[in-house]
Each structure stands twice: as structure tokens, then as C-alpha cells.
Design an enzyme around this catalytic site. Structure first.
Site, PDB file in Angstrom:
ATOM      1  N   TYR A   6      -7.443  11.991   3.230  1.00  0.00           N
ATOM      2  CA  TYR A   6      -8.754  11.837   2.576  1.00  0.00           C
ATOM      3  C   TYR A   6      -9.479  13.184   2.551  1.00  0.00           C
ATOM      4  CZ  TYR A   6     -13.543   9.972   1.953  1.00  0.00           C
ATOM      5  OH  TYR A   6     -14.820   9.698   1.515  1.00  0.00           O
TER       6      TYR A   6
ATOM      7  N   ASP B  85      -6.988   3.301 -14.988  1.00  0.00           N
ATOM      8  CA  ASP B  85      -6.705   3.363 -13.556  1.00  0.00           C
ATOM      9  C   ASP B  85      -6.702   4.823 -13.102  1.00  0.00           C
ATOM     10  OD1 ASP B  85      -5.814   3.135 -10.995  1.00  0.00           O
ATOM     11  OD2 ASP B  85      -4.009   1.968 -11.484  1.00  0.00           O
TER      12      ASP B  85
ATOM     13  N   LYS C 166     -10.793  15.648  -0.577  1.00  0.00           N
ATOM     14  CA  LYS C 166     -12.204  15.997  -0.751  1.00  0.00           C
ATOM     15  C   LYS C 166     -12.419  17.517  -0.666  1.00  0.00           C
ATOM     16  CE  LYS C 166     -14.086  11.821  -1.255  1.00  0.00           C
ATOM     17  NZ  LYS C 166     -14.780  11.398  -2.486  1.00  0.00           N
TER      18      LYS C 166
ATOM     19  N   SER D   2     -17.829  14.094   0.538  1.00  0.00           N
ATOM     20  CA  SER D   2     -17.920  13.413   1.839  1.00  0.00           C
ATOM     21  C   SER D   2     -18.102  14.470   2.910  1.00  0.00           C
ATOM     22  CB  SER D   2     -16.617  12.646   2.088  1.00  0.00           C
ATOM     23  OG  SER D   2     -16.513  12.264   3.448  1.00  0.00           O
TER      24      SER D   2
ATOM     25  N   VAL E 143     -21.846   5.770   4.984  1.00  0.00           N
ATOM     26  CA  VAL E 143     -22.689   4.910   4.141  1.00  0.00           C
ATOM     27  C   VAL E 143     -22.183   3.473   4.291  1.00  0.00           C
ATOM     28  CG1 VAL E 143     -23.640   4.588   1.826  1.00  0.00           C
ATOM     29  CG2 VAL E 143     -22.760   6.843   2.495  1.00  0.00           C
ATOM     30  N   ASP E 144     -23.119   2.545   4.383  1.00  0.00           N
ATOM     31  CA  ASP E 144     -22.764   1.126   4.554  1.00  0.00           C
ATOM     32  C   ASP E 144     -22.209   0.569   3.239  1.00  0.00           C
ATOM     33  OD1 ASP E 144     -22.570  -1.524   5.323  1.00  0.00           O
ATOM     34  OD2 ASP E 144     -24.725  -1.914   5.068  1.00  0.00           O
ATOM     35  N   THR E 145     -20.893   0.619   3.102  1.00  0.00           N
ATOM     36  CA  THR E 145     -20.215   0.119   1.893  1.00  0.00           C
ATOM     37  C   THR E 145     -18.919  -0.582   2.314  1.00  0.00           C
ATOM     38  OG1 THR E 145     -18.750   1.999   1.538  1.00  0.00           O
ATOM     39  CG2 THR E 145     -20.974   2.182   0.610  1.00  0.00           C
TER      40      THR E 145
HETATM   41  N1  LIG Z   1     -18.891   4.853   2.349  1.00  0.00           N
HETATM   42  C1  LIG Z   1     -18.996   6.021   2.967  1.00  0.00           C
HETATM   43  O1  LIG Z   1     -19.286   6.098   4.167  1.00  0.00           O
HETATM   44  C2  LIG Z   1     -18.802   7.301   2.193  1.00  0.00           C
HETATM   45  C3  LIG Z   1     -19.189   8.493   2.809  1.00  0.00           C
HETATM   46  C4  LIG Z   1     -19.023   9.690   2.119  1.00  0.00           C
HETATM   47  C5  LIG Z   1     -18.485   9.688   0.850  1.00  0.00           C
HETATM   48  N2  LIG Z   1     -18.096   8.507   0.274  1.00  0.00           N
HETATM   49  C6  LIG Z   1     -17.536   8.572  -1.069  1.00  0.00           C
HETATM   50  O2  LIG Z   1     -18.382   7.827  -1.912  1.00  0.00           O
HETATM   51  C7  LIG Z   1     -17.627   7.331  -3.021  1.00  0.00           C
HETATM   52  C8  LIG Z   1     -17.884   5.839  -3.181  1.00  0.00           C
HETATM   53  O3  LIG Z   1     -17.442   5.212  -1.976  1.00  0.00           O
HETATM   54  P1  LIG Z   1     -17.938   3.752  -1.534  1.00  0.00           P
HETATM   55  O4  LIG Z   1     -18.109   3.827  -0.074  1.00  0.00           O
HETATM   56  O5  LIG Z   1     -19.040   3.281  -2.413  1.00  0.00           O
HETATM   57  O6  LIG Z   1     -16.568   2.945  -1.785  1.00  0.00           O
HETATM   58  P2  LIG Z   1     -16.234   1.501  -2.350  1.00  0.00           P
HETATM   59  O7  LIG Z   1     -17.336   0.548  -2.082  1.00  0.00           O
HETATM   60  O8  LIG Z   1     -14.860   1.212  -1.831  1.00  0.00           O
HETATM   61  O9  LIG Z   1     -16.154   1.754  -3.942  1.00  0.00           O
HETATM   62  C9  LIG Z   1     -15.160   2.564  -4.477  1.00  0.00           C
HETATM   63  C10 LIG Z   1     -15.186   2.447  -5.988  1.00  0.00           C
HETATM   64  O10 LIG Z   1     -14.105   3.254  -6.507  1.00  0.00           O
HETATM   65  C11 LIG Z   1     -13.386   2.494  -7.485  1.00  0.00           C
HETATM   66  N3  LIG Z   1     -11.972   2.851  -7.531  1.00  0.00           N
HETATM   67  C12 LIG Z   1     -11.122   3.015  -6.485  1.00  0.00           C
HETATM   68  N4  LIG Z   1      -9.881   3.237  -6.927  1.00  0.00           N
HETATM   69  C13 LIG Z   1      -9.943   3.230  -8.290  1.00  0.00           C
HETATM   70  C14 LIG Z   1      -8.979   3.384  -9.319  1.00  0.00           C
HETATM   71  N5  LIG Z   1      -7.691   3.570  -9.022  1.00  0.00           N
HETATM   72  N6  LIG Z   1      -9.395   3.324 -10.592  1.00  0.00           N
HETATM   73  C15 LIG Z   1     -10.690   3.111 -10.897  1.00  0.00           C
HETATM   74  N7  LIG Z   1     -11.658   2.934  -9.962  1.00  0.00           N
HETATM   75  C16 LIG Z   1     -11.275   2.987  -8.671  1.00  0.00           C
HETATM   76  C17 LIG Z   1     -13.509   1.060  -6.970  1.00  0.00           C
HETATM   77  O11 LIG Z   1     -13.208   0.187  -8.038  1.00  0.00           O
HETATM   78  P3  LIG Z   1     -13.227  -1.423  -7.878  1.00  0.00           P
HETATM   79  O12 LIG Z   1     -14.681  -1.773  -7.986  1.00  0.00           O
HETATM   80  O13 LIG Z   1     -12.395  -1.911  -9.002  1.00  0.00           O
HETATM   81  O14 LIG Z   1     -12.640  -1.697  -6.517  1.00  0.00           O
HETATM   82  C18 LIG Z   1     -14.949   1.011  -6.488  1.00  0.00           C
HETATM   83  O15 LIG Z   1     -15.825   0.710  -7.545  1.00  0.00           O
HETATM   84  C19 LIG Z   1     -16.166   7.683  -2.733  1.00  0.00           C
HETATM   85  O16 LIG Z   1     -15.816   8.833  -3.457  1.00  0.00           O
HETATM   86  C20 LIG Z   1     -16.169   7.963  -1.237  1.00  0.00           C
HETATM   87  O17 LIG Z   1     -15.134   8.858  -0.891  1.00  0.00           O
HETATM   88  C21 LIG Z   1     -18.256   7.324   0.907  1.00  0.00           C
END
Ligand SMILES: NC(=O)c1ccc[n+]([C@@H]2O[C@H](COP(=O)([O-])OP(=O)(O)OC[C@H]3O[C@@H](n4cnc5c(N)ncnc54)[C@H](OP(=O)(O)O)[C@@H]3O)[C@@H](O)[C@H]2O)c1
Length: 229
Positions: free
Chosen positions: A144, A54, A148, A131, A177-179
């Protein structure tokens, strides 16, 4: 083919880059938050190695991971996992700041320390998914953004320290990003969600693969990716 260690491969950007590298036949070590999530990763990415720990408990990472066994040689370490809780400075208590600093900054720092021997052995690349909020802190995202900003500082120091060991360090700053993270953020802020104006996870994964594929005489040290123009 290389050996790559990825956090956050269970969702969003991490799942996309793990899928892209798996399709190329690369060896993957995937870190999941627990054994149940690790099982999901093993069925999604056949042949991958998984570790369960974790990232919200960075002080426990060394003991947890060393008993499971770490790789001896790594071509890359991709820090993709992250968490985002919106809130104002007026609303945030110490626990709220700590929760984001733990996953987004302390855990990557500790994981990097633990995996540096394997990265030096290759030598490999460390890639931090940061980010736009790691460059400019918007209102309601202070926790956040702080995590970062700290992650960017970690990358800068690491780049200078490990240069002579051949370890290359990149920070990637994606825009929206679309997530699932972005969907949750819009819900929490009460904003309409428009996935069509976001980057796709496949585009970000392509950029990350480009960082890994860059010729060894240089480093894409910082890369900003914006949706659209
Ligand atoms: N989406 C955006 O717009 C965006 C933009 C800029 C930067 N980012 C960065 O991109 C990265 C990925 O983001 P995403 O949008 O793909 O997010 P996401 O879909 O929410 O995925 C986050 C991932 O992090 C894992 N995680 C979170 N807490 C954890 C913990 N305590 N231990 C182990 N794993 C953990 C999650 O595990 P589980 O699979 O078990 O939930 C998941 O696989 C992040 O660092 C985010 O800050 C995102």
C-alpha cells in the site's frame, strides 16, 4: 458551479465529498467499477453522470472510457478510489504488489492522462487522496505504501509539468479515517477498531472542498490531515 470528476464515490471519503459537492449543486462525473455500481451512484446522486470502468485494469481504461465519452471541460479531478491489502514483504508475491499498484497508482496516472485535455480547458485542479503511508511506510503495509509513494511522485511531476497550462495539483495525506477500508484493515491485522479516534469522512470532505475552493493565484500543494491534535 463547477464540473468535477470523482473516483471512489461509492464509499467512504469519496461518497462524502461527492455528497458535499452535490449539495452545493455542482456537476458530477462519477466513475464506478461496473454498471451495477454506476446505477447505485445515479440513484444516490441524482443528476450525476456516471462512467463504468475497473481501475484494477488500467491498461483497458482508455478504450473503456473513450467509448463512453469523456467530459470536455473539468474544474477538478478527484482521485479518491483506493485499495489496501496488508501483508509483509515476505508474504507478498508479484500479484499482490501489482494489485495495489494498479488501482492506487497506474489507474490514477492513466485517468489523469485521459482527462488532461478537459482539465487544461478549464483550467482545473487534480487532487490525489494519498495517505500517511505515502510519507512513512509502516510494517505490513509495504504494498500500500509503495503505491502511495508512487502516487506522490506522479503528483509532483504533474504539478511541475502542468503549471504553465494552469492545471493545479494537490496531494492530500489523511491519517486514519473512519471508513469501511479502515474497518477491514483493523480486522485483517487483528486490532481493535476505535472509530472515535479516527477522522470522519465529513472532515476529510471539507478539506477536499477547501482545496477546490482555494483562490486561483495559489495551490494547496500538499495537505496533511491528522486525527485530533
Ligand atoms: N480510510 C482511511 O483511513 C484512509 C486514510 C488515508 C488515505 N485513505 C485513502 O482514501 C481513499 C478512499 O479510501 P476509503 O477509506 O474511503 O475507502 P473505501 O471506503 O474502501 O472506498 C474505496 C472506494 O474505491 C473504489 N474502488 C476500489 N477499487 C476499485 C476499482 N478496482 N475500480 C473502481 N473503483 C474502485 C471503491 O468502489 P466500490 O464502491 O465499488 O467498492 C470505493 O468506492 C483511498 O485512496 C485510501 O487509500 C484512506
Amino acid at each position: 458551479m463547477g464540473v468535477h470528476f470523482i473516483t471512489g464515490a461509492g464509499s467512504g471519503i469519496g461518497a462524502a465529498v461527492a455528497g458535499l459537492l452535490a449539495e452545493r449543486g455542482e456537476d458530477l462525473w462519477l466513475l464506478a467499477r461496473d454498471e451495477e455500481r454506476a446505477e447505485v451512484l445515479r440513484s444516490r446522486f441524482p443528476g450525476c453522470r456516471t462512467l463504468a470502468a475497473d481501475l484494477a485494469e488500467p491498461a483497458a481504461l482508455a478504450a473503456e472510457l473513450e467509448k463512453q465519452g469523456l467530459p470536455e471541460r473539468l474544474d477538478s479531478l478527484l482521485h479518491v478510489a483506493g485499495v489496501l491489502e496488508p501483508g509483509t514483504v515476505a508474504e507478498f508475491d508479484v500479484g499482490a504488489w501489482q494489485a495495489m499498484l494498479a488501482v492506487n497508482f497506474l489507474a490514477p496516472a492513466e485517468l489523469t492522462r485521459l482527462l488532461l485535455p478537459a482539465l487544461r480547458a478549464a483550467p482545473g485542479r487534480v487532487v490525489f487522496v494519498n495517505s500517511g503511508a505515502g510519507l512513512h511506510a509502516p510494517p505490513r503495509l509495504g504494498g500500500y505504501a509503495a503505491s502511495k509513494f508512487a502516487l506522490r511522485a506522479l503528483a509532483e511531476s504533474l504539478r511541475a509539468e502542468e503549471f504553465r497550462n494552469g492545471v493545479r495539483v494537490t496531494t492530500v495525506f489523511p491519517g486514519e479515517v473512519d471508513t469501511p477500508m479502515q474497518v477491514r484493515l483493523h480486522g485483517a491485522l487483528g486490532l481493535p477498531y476505535e472509530p472515535e479516534i479516527c477522522l470522519t469522512v465529513d472532515s476529510v470532505a471539507t478539506a477536499l472542498a477547501g482545496v477546490l475552493d482555494f483562490p486561483p493565484d495559489g495551490t494547496l500543494s500538499e495537505l496533511t490531515i491528522r486525527p485530533g491534535c
